[in-house]
Design an enzyme around this catalytic site. Structure first.
Site, PDB file in Angstrom:
ATOM      1  N   GLY A   1      -2.611  -6.700 -10.380  1.00 32.84           N
ATOM      2  CA  GLY A   1      -2.405  -5.404 -11.003  1.00 32.84           C
ATOM      3  C   GLY A   1      -2.965  -5.326 -12.412  1.00 32.84           C
TER       4      GLY A   1
ATOM      5  CB  CYS B   1      -0.911   0.001   1.216  1.00 34.75           C
ATOM      6  SG  CYS B   1      -2.000   1.448   1.281  1.00 34.75           S
TER       7      CYS B   1
END
Length: 335
Positions: free
Chosen positions: A214, A102
């Site tokens: 992703g 993150c």
């Protein structure tokens, strides 16, 4: 120590739904579980200090139907993370995952998330402590690197250290994170994806279970990546287009999906909504996770409009169910 893993025995990590703050709460996971019996689901990230010192019953609330479900932790203190991992396992989670990906400012200020890619030895110390304390598997979700790091060098070294610390399963977000100059949203979109690098990691570490994450936005793309990887993690596409990703996902395991089409799924989800309302919940708490169920299909706009506008107006259980039924009518009407 080799742990017996419900997730590994059932190959649930073949497809997983990423942990997403403010999105993958217990209601979201229950909805996703109704669409797929097999996919691995994750909680929102919970910080280790919040879990150790805070309201753990509230932070860890989930129901039996969510399994297999993993708890994602954030932190950088080995002792705190070990205690948080033990607590999470005691509360019934099937996996404990450490967030090393993150990029938000808030996470950086606490020295956890993607900034830990710059401190791999500390991450190894953390996961070793977590593994020693947890009766369920400990995993890691990371980036390919941050800022000016060279992913070709950084990523294999990071994975090697995780392996030496005892980790056997990792998920790699195939983008760098830029900790200065890009917002968390921009970090999900601007840094280029490097799928070939992540695929090479599987060849370099064949003994590990490696998943890729992703920019993966379709079930066909999931299948393509599974040609090179052990698993695929899907984030926003699974949330915004749950039927497209999860509705047919069980075929990845050679199983029939629970529902033939999203209309049948929406009909079954009405029972979940009704139970939530009967327990004192609000309609929007459940339906906000369903707005994309009919993405790209006839009636999708009416479905979203009825749920978005009606949920705020419903004053009681009967009105809330009437709103849901009106939304269902939008997608059941002839095109």
């Amino acid at each position: 120590m080799v742990l017996k893993s419900f997730i590994n025995e059932n190959n649930s990590a073949r497809l997983s739904v990423a942990p997403m703050m403010d999105w993958t709460d217990s209601l979201c996971r229950r909805i996703h579980r109704m669409l797929s019996r097999r996919a691995l689901l994750y909680t929102e990230m919970v910080t280790a200090p919040a879990l150790v010192f805070g309201d753990r019953a509230k932070l860890l609330a989930h129901v039996a139907t969510e399994h297999p479900v993993a708890l994602q932790l954030g932190g950088s203190d080995p002792a705190q993370l070990a205690e948080a991992a033990r607590i999470g396992a005691d509360h019934g989670y099937d996996e404990i995952n450490l967030n090393v990906g993150c990029p938000s400012d808030r996470v950086q200020s606490g020295c956890f998330g993607a900034v830990l890619m710059t401190r791999p030895a500390l991450v190894a110390e953390c996961v070793a402590a977590m593994i020693a304390a947890s009766p369920v598997e400990v995993t890691v979700k990371c980036r390919i690197g941050v800022d000016d790091q060279d992913p070709e060098t950084v990523l294999p070294e990071f994975i090697r250290l995780m392996r030496e610390a005892g980790v056997r399963r990792l998920t790699v977000h195939a983008r760098k994170a830029w900790l200065q100059g890009l917002s968390p949203r921009e970090n999900r979109e601007i840094p280029p994806l490097d799928y070939p690098l992540v695929h090479r990691m599987k060849s370099q570490f064949p003994e590990l279970h490696l998943s890729i994450n992703g920019g993966i936005a379709s079930l066909d793309a999931v299948r393509d990546h599974l040609g090179a990887m052990d698993g695929v993690m899907v984030g926003r596409a699974a949330y915004h287009q749950p039927w497209d990703i999860l509705g047919q996902a069980d075929r990845l395991w050679g199983a029939e999906p629970p529902f033939a089409d999203p209309v049948a799924a929406a009909g079954a989800l009405r029972e979940l909504v009704e139970r939530h309302l009967a327990a004192g919940g609000r309609l929007h708490q459940a339906t906000r996770h369903m707005l994309g169920l009919f993405h790209g299909r006839p009636g999708a706009r009416g479905w979203r409009r009825q749920l978005s506008e009606g949920a705020s107006r419903a004053r009681d259980r009967a009105e809330a169910l009437a709103v849901y039924d009106a939304a269902l009518a939008e997608v059941m009407a002839p095109a």
